[in-house]
Write a protein that holds these residues in place. Structure first.
Motif, PDB file in Angstrom:
ATOM      1  N   ALA A 100      -2.008   5.496   3.914  1.00  0.00           N
ATOM      2  CA  ALA A 100      -2.609   4.523   2.993  1.00  0.00           C
ATOM      3  C   ALA A 100      -3.680   3.743   3.736  1.00  0.00           C
ATOM      4  N   THR A 101      -4.910   3.824   3.249  1.00  0.00           N
ATOM      5  CA  THR A 101      -6.018   3.064   3.816  1.00  0.00           C
ATOM      6  C   THR A 101      -6.845   2.543   2.651  1.00  0.00           C
TER       7      THR A 101
ATOM      8  N   GLN B 118       0.829  -1.204   0.000  1.00  0.00           N
ATOM      9  CA  GLN B 118       0.000   0.000   0.000  1.00  0.00           C
ATOM     10  C   GLN B 118       0.867   1.260   0.000  1.00  0.00           C
ATOM     11  N   ALA B 119       1.896   1.283   0.839  1.00  0.00           N
ATOM     12  CA  ALA B 119       2.762   2.456   0.944  1.00  0.00           C
ATOM     13  C   ALA B 119       3.508   2.705  -0.364  1.00  0.00           C
ATOM     14  N   ARG B 120       3.966   1.626  -1.006  1.00  0.00           N
ATOM     15  CA  ARG B 120       4.678   1.789  -2.271  1.00  0.00           C
ATOM     16  C   ARG B 120       3.763   2.406  -3.326  1.00  0.00           C
ATOM     17  N   THR B 121       2.492   1.973  -3.357  1.00  0.00           N
ATOM     18  CA  THR B 121       1.523   2.512  -4.308  1.00  0.00           C
ATOM     19  C   THR B 121       1.346   4.012  -4.108  1.00  0.00           C
ATOM     20  N   LEU B 122       1.266   4.445  -2.853  1.00  0.00           N
ATOM     21  CA  LEU B 122       1.105   5.873  -2.570  1.00  0.00           C
ATOM     22  C   LEU B 122       2.352   6.658  -2.949  1.00  0.00           C
TER      23      LEU B 122
ATOM     24  N   PRO C 102       5.585  12.262   5.260  1.00  0.00           N
ATOM     25  CA  PRO C 102       5.794  10.871   5.690  1.00  0.00           C
ATOM     26  C   PRO C 102       4.590  10.008   5.333  1.00  0.00           C
ATOM     27  N   ILE C 103       4.842   8.827   4.798  1.00  0.00           N
ATOM     28  CA  ILE C 103       3.765   7.915   4.407  1.00  0.00           C
ATOM     29  C   ILE C 103       3.612   6.833   5.467  1.00  0.00           C
ATOM     30  N   LEU C 104       2.407   6.706   5.985  1.00  0.00           N
ATOM     31  CA  LEU C 104       2.037   5.633   6.904  1.00  0.00           C
ATOM     32  C   LEU C 104       1.070   4.703   6.173  1.00  0.00           C
TER      33      LEU C 104
ATOM     34  N   CYS D  80      -6.495   3.995  -0.921  1.00  0.00           N
ATOM     35  CA  CYS D  80      -6.672   5.441  -0.923  1.00  0.00           C
ATOM     36  C   CYS D  80      -5.572   6.114  -0.102  1.00  0.00           C
ATOM     37  N   ALA D  81      -5.240   7.341  -0.500  1.00  0.00           N
ATOM     38  CA  ALA D  81      -4.306   8.174   0.257  1.00  0.00           C
ATOM     39  C   ALA D  81      -5.086   9.328   0.860  1.00  0.00           C
TER      40      ALA D  81
END
Length: 613
Positions: free
Chosen positions: A513-514, A360-364, A377-379, A420-421
């Motif tokens: 990322a959710t 998910q994080a890589r996609t965002l 920062p991406i969570l 989704c981001a």
């Protein structure tokens, strides 16, 4: 005769694990239904929703229709062959959008009912989405050459949160209203139209908790309505009648009544056939219910005991779809050097959740590159969907080291959610984590073998986060009830929330990322809907995971112990997991205790700080 929550289980094949299974889905149900249809005895066959989604086979059916709208929907074709009289719409019918529902309704030779689901026309006026109710007629032969017609009113009801949960799929075109209010309106209409008896096909469970505000389960409230004679329930996957079903005033799990009215919930995945037998007496030109019997018929056990086989007609009808599904799930996507399972996903950090969060994080990161949010920062947050509980002792992911196929990605993420981001603050992050922490029971210091999990919460009400470090102090009360109500506003289980080694400030901003289900309030999480949406994937979560597996093959990873439980002196807790988990125990802070009679392995976790995390 009633089915519910079949979730695309049509044949005796487990497509997630690619082997034959005693759970035979619609094919097994078809055999028992054919047996139950006795000559001269009027009967009905109804389904209570969530039949279009849930397995790789259902996904193949959807993908074929999307590629060629003239294709037959194999699920509807099977239901047509079985002679269903009506079905209600469940919330998962909408997972692939409104057009898919409307196409299914066109192909079905039975009505799809939802009295509380409406579609807005071009002028903004709301009209019933498919059909709200239907009167069907059965004739009783009185033995003298004459007969009396029995007019049966059927109304369908879908959870009122459906339009909210699936807002990303249906937009503003669909609205859903309160189930009880809709039934209170429609039941008298059916009576006035001549219905002798009225049966609700309500995609809802039975509310047994004192705190049920906003709950999607309103079976008991429906049973209180005048003019409603019987209920077919579902949604929760909890069989009824069943001695193990929770009780409350007016609810009798032994005899299958709710406030004196017969009710049945056939569980999920074709495990049971629900039966409500009504004894009727003629009163002039009408009928009156003078007795009833409600029961569940276990499909696999009954087929085995009576030497019966799943329906060959249904198997032949679905043969081409079955073969296409096998080719789909067996497509290679890489290799893993480590086991991937959800045996302990709700207890300690593990590879399964870490991989989903990494995908998910890589996609965002790729989607937001070059935007104003690229430096945030991406969570990531993900749920261990298959981690036991209501799903039973076999409802776990268990992928051994070795080749990976598409079925493994589908097993990790069985729902067609989009990734989704959203942008959230540190304060929102804290509230989200407190909601997630509410799935755990309160633990007393110094006590051994207390229950770790509050069983009222399903596994998908819990999110595991990546990109931050945190602990939960289970000696403190939960802030939220299962239905998202704030029952202890000052309660705080969250401890030591850090990002990059530093405490998280309330005004600090992150990209999270959710999934689209959380964005619609799924799981009674409020924070996602309040956060700005930055991105939504076109691919489903399982497709994103499959791509991640392929691009990072062979998978080798070290589990990051970024979350755990704050130490509680002298305390330990118990939880259940899959029986095969025994081979990986004992390990620090975790040990197996015994196998129970439901196929689970009972384990103990030390809460004194020795467990991982």
């Amino acid at each position: 005769m009633a089915t519910s929550d079949v979730h695309g289980n049509l044949l005796p094949h487990d497509y997630f694990h690619d082997h034959e299974t005693e759970k035979s889905g619609l094919a097994g149900l078809a055999t028992l239904i054919e047996q139950a249809r006795l000559p001269g005895v009027p009967c009905l066959l109804v389904d209570n929703g969530d039949f279009l989604q849930g397995t790789p086979l259902a996904e193949v059916v959807h993908d074929r229709l999307r590629a060629n709208p003239a294709t037959d929907n194999a699920i509807i074709s099977a239901m047509n062959a079985m002679g269903y009289d009506a079905a209600s719409l469940g919330n998962h019918e909408f997972d692939w959008g409104l057009d898919y529902v409307l196409d299914a309704a066109k192909q079905a030779r039975f009505p799809l009912l939802a009295a509380n689901a409406f579609r807005k026309d071009g002028a903004g006026r709301a009209r019933v989405l498919t059909e709200g109710s239907k009167i069907v007629t059965r004739r009783f032969d009185m033995g003298d050459g004459n007969g009396i017609d029995l007019r049966i009113g059927l109304l369908g009801l879908t959870p009122f949160q459906t339009a909210q949960w699936d807002a990303r799929q249906v937009g503003e075109a669909v609205t859903t209203t309160d189930m009880v209010v809709a039934a209170r309106r429609v039941v008298p209409q059916l009576r006035e139209a001549g219905a002798d008896i009225v049966i609700a096909l309500a995609h809802t469970g039975v509310e047994t908790a004192a705190d049920a505000t906003g709950d999607e389960n309103v079976g008991a409230a429906l049973a209180r309505l005048d003019g409603l004679d019987a209920l077919v329930l579902g949604h929760t996957h909890v069989p009824f009648p069943d001695p193990a079903h929770p009780t409350a005033p007016g609810i009798c799990p032994r005899f299958g009544t709710i406030h004196g009215k017969p009710a049945v919930n056939p569980g999920a995945e074709g495990t049971y056939l629900g039966l409500i037998d009504l004894a009727l007496a003629p009163r002039g030109n009408r009928w009156e219910i003078v007795g009833h019997d409600t029961r569940l018929v276990p499909v696999a056990e009954t087929l085995s005991r009576e030497g019966l086989e799943p329906s060959r007609e249904i198997a032949e009808l679905l043969d081409q779809t079955h073969r296409k599904t096998l080719a789909h799930i067996r497509r290679p996507i890489g290799r893993s050097e480590v086991p991937i399972n959800t045996f302990f996903s709700r207890v300690v950090p593990d590879a399964a959740m870490q991989l989903v969060n990494a995908a998910q994080a890589r996609t965002l990161a790729e989607a937001l590159a070059g935007t104003d949010h690229a430096d945030r920062p991406i969570l990531s947050a993900a749920s261990p969907f298959k981690s036991g509980g209501r799903g039973g002792s076999g409802d776990f992911v268990n992928i051994p080291p070795g080749p990976l196929a598409l079925r493994h990605a589908a097993d990790l993420y069985p729902y067609p959610n989009r990734i989704c981001a959203i942008e959230i603050t540190g304060r929102q992050l804290r509230n989200w984590l407190e909601r997630s922490a509410s799935v755990f029971a309160r633990i007393e210091p110094g006590r051994r073998k207390q229950s770790l999990l509050d069983t009222r919460f399903p596994s998908y009400f819990y999110d595991v986060f990546a990109g931050i470090d945190y602990q939960f102090d289970l000696s403190q009360p939960a802030r939220f009830s299962p239905f998202g109500n704030c029952i202890a506003p000052k309660a705080c289980r969250l401890r030591n929330l850090r990002h990059a080694g530093r405490p998280v400030a309330d005004d600090q901003r992150f990209v999270l990322a959710t999934n689209s289900y959380r964005l619609g309030g799924g799981g009674y999480f409020d924070e996602p809907a309040r956060a700005p949406l930055l991105f939504e994937s076109t691919a489903t979560a399982s497709q994103i995971i499959a791509a991640y597996f392929s691009e990072n093959s062979p998978l080798t990873l070290h589990v990051t112990p970024n979350w755990g439980f704050a130490a509680i002196p002298g305390a330990s807790a118990t939880f259940t997991t899959a029986a095969p988990a025994a081979s990986s125990l004992p390990r620090p802070g975790l040990r197996a205790l015994k196998h129970d009679d439901q196929g689970f392995l009972l384990c103990e976790i030390e809460l004194d700080g020795t467990a991982p995390g």
